[in-house]
Design a protein around this motif. Sequence first.
Motif, PDB file in Angstrom:
ATOM      1  N   GLU A 153       0.794  -1.110  -0.108  1.00  0.00           N
ATOM      2  CA  GLU A 153      -0.016  -0.045  -0.204  1.00  0.00           C
ATOM      3  C   GLU A 153       0.805   1.248   0.191  1.00  0.00           C
ATOM      4  OE1 GLU A 153      -0.043  -1.979   3.940  1.00  0.00           O
ATOM      5  OE2 GLU A 153      -0.616  -2.610   2.002  1.00  0.00           O
ATOM      6  N   ASP A 154       2.285   1.107   0.380  1.00  0.00           N
ATOM      7  CA  ASP A 154       3.141   2.296   0.228  1.00  0.00           C
ATOM      8  C   ASP A 154       3.756   2.352  -1.188  1.00  0.00           C
ATOM      9  OD1 ASP A 154       2.635   2.952   2.747  1.00  0.00           O
ATOM     10  OD2 ASP A 154       4.391   1.869   3.647  1.00  0.00           O
ATOM     11  N   GLY A 163       7.753   4.626  -4.279  1.00  0.00           N
ATOM     12  CA  GLY A 163       7.345   4.061  -2.847  1.00  0.00           C
ATOM     13  C   GLY A 163       7.957   4.686  -1.541  1.00  0.00           C
ATOM     14  N   LYS A 164       7.784   4.084  -0.704  1.00  0.00           N
ATOM     15  CA  LYS A 164       8.196   4.506   0.630  1.00  0.00           C
ATOM     16  C   LYS A 164       8.768   3.348   1.543  1.00  0.00           C
ATOM     17  CE  LYS A 164       7.593   7.737   4.428  1.00  0.00           C
ATOM     18  NZ  LYS A 164       6.726   8.677   5.145  1.00  0.00           N
ATOM     19  N   ARG A 165       9.938   3.296   2.093  1.00  0.00           N
ATOM     20  CA  ARG A 165      10.163   2.169   2.953  1.00  0.00           C
ATOM     21  C   ARG A 165      10.258   2.921   4.372  1.00  0.00           C
ATOM     22  NH1 ARG A 165      14.753  -2.014   2.037  1.00  0.00           N
ATOM     23  NH2 ARG A 165      15.805  -0.488   0.964  1.00  0.00           N
ATOM     24  N   ALA A 166       9.535   2.596   5.403  1.00  0.00           N
ATOM     25  CA  ALA A 166       9.516   3.290   6.768  1.00  0.00           C
ATOM     26  C   ALA A 166      10.613   2.658   7.417  1.00  0.00           C
ATOM     27  CB  ALA A 166       8.426   2.394   7.444  1.00  0.00           C
ATOM     28  N   ALA A 195       0.366  -6.898 -11.553  1.00  0.00           N
ATOM     29  CA  ALA A 195       1.608  -6.540 -10.531  1.00  0.00           C
ATOM     30  C   ALA A 195       0.961  -7.694  -9.300  1.00  0.00           C
ATOM     31  CB  ALA A 195       1.521  -5.321 -10.166  1.00  0.00           C
ATOM     32  N   CYS A 196       2.184  -8.352  -8.925  1.00  0.00           N
ATOM     33  CA  CYS A 196       2.003  -8.990  -7.453  1.00  0.00           C
ATOM     34  C   CYS A 196       3.211  -9.205  -6.568  1.00  0.00           C
ATOM     35  CB  CYS A 196       1.278 -10.523  -7.923  1.00  0.00           C
ATOM     36  SG  CYS A 196       2.458 -11.557  -8.698  1.00  0.00           S
TER      37      CYS A 196
END
Length: 145
Positions: free
Chosen positions: A63-64, A78-81, A118-119
Amino acid sequence: MIRYTPGVDLWGEPLATLRRIQDEINRTFNEPQAPAAEYPALNIWRGEDAVLVTAEVPGVRMEDMELTVHQNTLTIKGKRAPVATEPDVSFHRRERTFGSFARTIALPFNVDPDRVQACAENGVLTITLPRPEAERPRKIQISKA
């Protein structure tokens, strides 16, 4: 007082001592010597009917992430926390990055955006980008005159 290693020709390469000092400083602070690679790392396969892209995205929630396709261009954003840490600890070594990322790649042909799939599984994102039916190569039958 500066001491030189016997047998070192200081006049042959005037910056040799400075390079050695820089190497020692880099080793002390564990700085990588090679430039950072682009993120995410990709593999791209081309077939007659589609392009298959796999991207390594461990630790990134789906979802990011955002995928966009326009003609022959794919963009992965995207974004990696950051990993949560205890308040009273400090890093001994930190090699994994976090934050926002974006990667845009040119594909070998236009794709049909309505049929893109996409998966993700085990930290690997797999994207299938089909070629539009109208742009696929056609085998032409030759008839006798």
